[in-house]
Design a protein around this motif. Structure first.
Motif, short mmCIF file in Angstrom:
data_model
loop_
_atom_site.label_atom_id
_atom_site.label_comp_id
_atom_site.label_asym_id
_atom_site.label_seq_id
_atom_site.Cartn_x
_atom_site.Cartn_y
_atom_site.Cartn_z
N LYS A 164 -2.45 2.50 3.88
CA LYS A 164 -3.22 3.39 4.75
C LYS A 164 -3.16 4.83 4.24
CE LYS A 164 -3.70 4.78 9.53
NZ LYS A 164 -3.16 4.73 10.86
N GLY A 165 -4.34 5.43 4.08
CA GLY A 165 -4.43 6.82 3.64
C GLY A 165 -4.38 6.98 2.12
N TRP A 166 -4.36 5.89 1.38
CA TRP A 166 -4.29 5.93 -0.07
C TRP A 166 -5.37 5.01 -0.65
CZ3 TRP A 166 -0.45 8.67 -2.84
CH2 TRP A 166 0.49 9.31 -2.03
N LYS A 167 -5.95 5.42 -1.79
CA LYS A 167 -6.95 4.61 -2.49
C LYS A 167 -6.29 3.90 -3.65
CE LYS A 167 -9.77 8.18 -3.00
NZ LYS A 167 -10.85 9.01 -3.50
N LEU A 168 -6.60 2.63 -3.80
CA LEU A 168 -6.12 1.88 -4.96
C LEU A 168 -6.96 2.30 -6.16
CD1 LEU A 168 -4.29 -0.36 -6.11
CD2 LEU A 168 -6.09 -1.99 -5.49
N LYS A 169 -6.32 2.88 -7.16
CA LYS A 169 -7.04 3.36 -8.35
C LYS A 169 -6.91 2.40 -9.53
CE LYS A 169 -8.98 6.73 -8.54
NZ LYS A 169 -10.38 6.97 -8.26
N GLN A 170 -5.82 1.64 -9.58
CA GLN A 170 -5.60 0.73 -10.70
C GLN A 170 -4.79 -0.46 -10.22
OE1 GLN A 170 -3.31 2.42 -13.91
NE2 GLN A 170 -3.28 0.54 -15.07
N ALA A 171 -5.20 -1.64 -10.65
CA ALA A 171 -4.46 -2.86 -10.35
C ALA A 171 -4.52 -3.72 -11.60
CB ALA A 171 -5.06 -3.60 -9.16
N THR A 172 -3.39 -3.87 -12.27
CA THR A 172 -3.35 -4.69 -13.48
C THR A 172 -2.18 -5.65 -13.41
OG1 THR A 172 -1.96 -3.08 -14.66
CG2 THR A 172 -4.35 -2.87 -14.93
N ALA A 176 3.10 -6.42 -13.24
CA ALA A 176 2.00 -6.07 -12.36
C ALA A 176 2.16 -4.59 -11.98
CB ALA A 176 1.99 -6.94 -11.11
N ILE A 177 1.05 -3.88 -12.00
CA ILE A 177 1.07 -2.44 -11.72
C ILE A 177 -0.01 -2.10 -10.70
CG2 ILE A 177 0.76 -0.12 -12.69
CD1 ILE A 177 1.65 -1.29 -15.40
N ARG A 178 0.35 -1.24 -9.75
CA ARG A 178 -0.60 -0.69 -8.81
C ARG A 178 -0.46 0.82 -8.84
NH1 ARG A 178 -1.84 -5.26 -8.88
NH2 ARG A 178 -2.24 -6.69 -7.18
N VAL A 179 -1.60 1.52 -8.91
CA VAL A 179 -1.60 2.98 -8.88
C VAL A 179 -2.46 3.40 -7.69
CG1 VAL A 179 -2.20 5.11 -10.10
CG2 VAL A 179 -1.30 3.16 -11.38
N PHE A 180 -1.89 4.24 -6.84
CA PHE A 180 -2.57 4.71 -5.64
C PHE A 180 -2.73 6.23 -5.70
CE2 PHE A 180 -0.30 0.87 -4.46
CZ PHE A 180 -1.25 0.17 -3.73
N GLU A 181 -3.85 6.73 -5.15
CA GLU A 181 -4.08 8.16 -5.00
C GLU A 181 -4.24 8.46 -3.52
OE1 GLU A 181 -7.42 9.60 -7.23
OE2 GLU A 181 -6.25 9.72 -9.07
N ILE A 190 5.57 14.75 -2.37
CA ILE A 190 5.35 13.66 -1.43
C ILE A 190 6.41 13.79 -0.33
CG2 ILE A 190 6.76 11.94 -2.60
CD1 ILE A 190 4.56 9.89 -1.86
N ASP A 191 5.99 13.65 0.92
CA ASP A 191 6.97 13.75 2.00
C ASP A 191 7.48 12.37 2.38
OD1 ASP A 191 5.17 12.59 3.91
OD2 ASP A 191 4.26 14.56 4.23
N ASP A 192 8.53 12.34 3.18
CA ASP A 192 9.17 11.06 3.55
C ASP A 192 8.20 10.12 4.25
OD1 ASP A 192 11.56 11.75 2.40
OD2 ASP A 192 12.44 12.49 4.27
N ALA A 193 7.36 10.68 5.12
CA ALA A 193 6.43 9.82 5.85
C ALA A 193 5.46 9.12 4.89
CB ALA A 193 5.65 10.64 6.88
N GLN A 194 5.01 9.84 3.85
CA GLN A 194 4.10 9.24 2.88
C GLN A 194 4.82 8.22 2.01
OE1 GLN A 194 2.91 13.07 1.25
NE2 GLN A 194 0.78 12.57 1.70
N SER A 195 6.03 8.53 1.58
CA SER A 195 6.74 7.63 0.68
C SER A 195 7.15 6.33 1.38
CB SER A 195 7.97 8.31 0.07
OG SER A 195 8.94 8.60 1.05
N GLU A 196 7.31 6.36 2.71
CA GLU A 196 7.69 5.16 3.44
C GLU A 196 6.60 4.10 3.40
OE1 GLU A 196 8.96 6.18 7.36
OE2 GLU A 196 10.67 7.32 6.63
N LEU A 197 5.38 4.48 3.07
CA LEU A 197 4.26 3.53 3.00
C LEU A 197 4.41 2.58 1.83
CD1 LEU A 197 1.35 6.02 3.73
CD2 LEU A 197 2.35 4.35 5.32
N PHE A 198 5.19 2.96 0.82
CA PHE A 198 5.33 2.13 -0.37
C PHE A 198 6.65 1.39 -0.34
CE2 PHE A 198 2.48 5.58 -1.25
CZ PHE A 198 1.41 4.92 -1.79
#
Length: 173
Positions: free
Chosen positions: A55-63, A76-81, A165-173
Motif C-alpha cells: 500500500k502506497g508503493w508502486k512495484l517497479k521491478q519484479a524478477t 527473486a527481487i522486488r523493487v518498490f517506489e 524512510i520512517d518506521d511506519a513506511q518500513s513496517e510495510l516490507f
C-alpha cells in the motif's frame, strides 16, 4: 509491529508457504554448519513468496532467475517506489531480495561468524541476530540501510532501505 518483526513474520510465512520447516525461526537458529548443498527452489517458486503489492508503493521491478557462480542459486527481487503524497516529495526506493543458496556453504559463510566487521569503504556492518535469525545490518554513508537475514540455513532475505524512510513506511516490507 517493527520492521524487523515483519521480516520474521514474512520468513515464517515463506517457510509455511513453501512447505519448509519453520522450526529454526522460533528462538535461536541452529548454527550455520557445512552441509551438503541441495538444489535450490525454482525461481518461480521464490517469486510466488515475494510481495507483489504494498500500500502506497508502486512495484517497479519484479524478477526471478537462477544465478551460477560455483553453485546454482535461485533469486527473486522486488523493487518498490513510494508514491509521493504531495508535489515535491522525494520518491523513495526499497529493494527486497530473496535468495535460495541451496545451503552452499561459501554463499552462507558470512552468517557463520557473529563478530563485528568494517568493510573499509565507508559502510559499517555488524553481524548480529535479527529477530532471532543470523543477520547483519549495514548502514551506508548516504544513509541507506541493508538488512540481511539467513533462515533455514539456506535462504537469505535482503532488504535495502533508503535514507529518509520512517518506521511506519518500513513496517510495510
Amino acid at each position: 509491529v517493527s520492521f524487523i518483526s515483519s521480516i520474521w513474520i514474512s520468513s515464517v510465512l515463506f517457510c509455511l508457504f513453501m512447505g519448509l520447516p519453520a522450526s529454526p525461526l522460533y528462538g535461536q537458529q541452529a548454527e550455520v554448519r557445512k552441509q551438503l548443498p541441495v538444489m535450490p527452489l525454482m525461481p518461480s517458486e521464490l517469486s510466488a513468496a515475494m510481495p507483489n503489492a504494498v500500500k502506497g508503493w508502486k512495484l517497479k521491478q519484479a524478477t526471478a532467475k537462477n544465478t551460477y557462480t560455483k553453485w546454482i542459486q535461485a533469486r527473486a527481487i522486488r523493487v518498490f517506489e513510494s508514491e509521493p503524497k504531495r508535489k515535491g516529495d522525494k520518491i523513495l526506493t526499497v529493494s527486497v531480495k530473496l535468495t535460495d543458496t541451496g545451503r552452499f556453504y561459501p554463499s552462507i559463510q558470512f552468517f557463520a561468524n557473529s563478530s563485528k566487521l568494517n568493510s573499509g569503504k565507508g559502510a559499517s556492518s555488524a553481524r548480529k541476530r535479527v529477530v532471532g535469525l543470523r543477520g547483519s545490518e549495514q548502514i551506508f554513508p548516504d544513509g541507506r540501510k541493508l538488512i540481511r537475514a539467513l533462515f533455514d540455513g539456506r535462504f537469505i532475505l535482503e532488504v535495502l532501505l533508503p535514507a529518509g524512510i520512517d518506521d511506519a513506511q518500513s513496517e510495510l516490507f
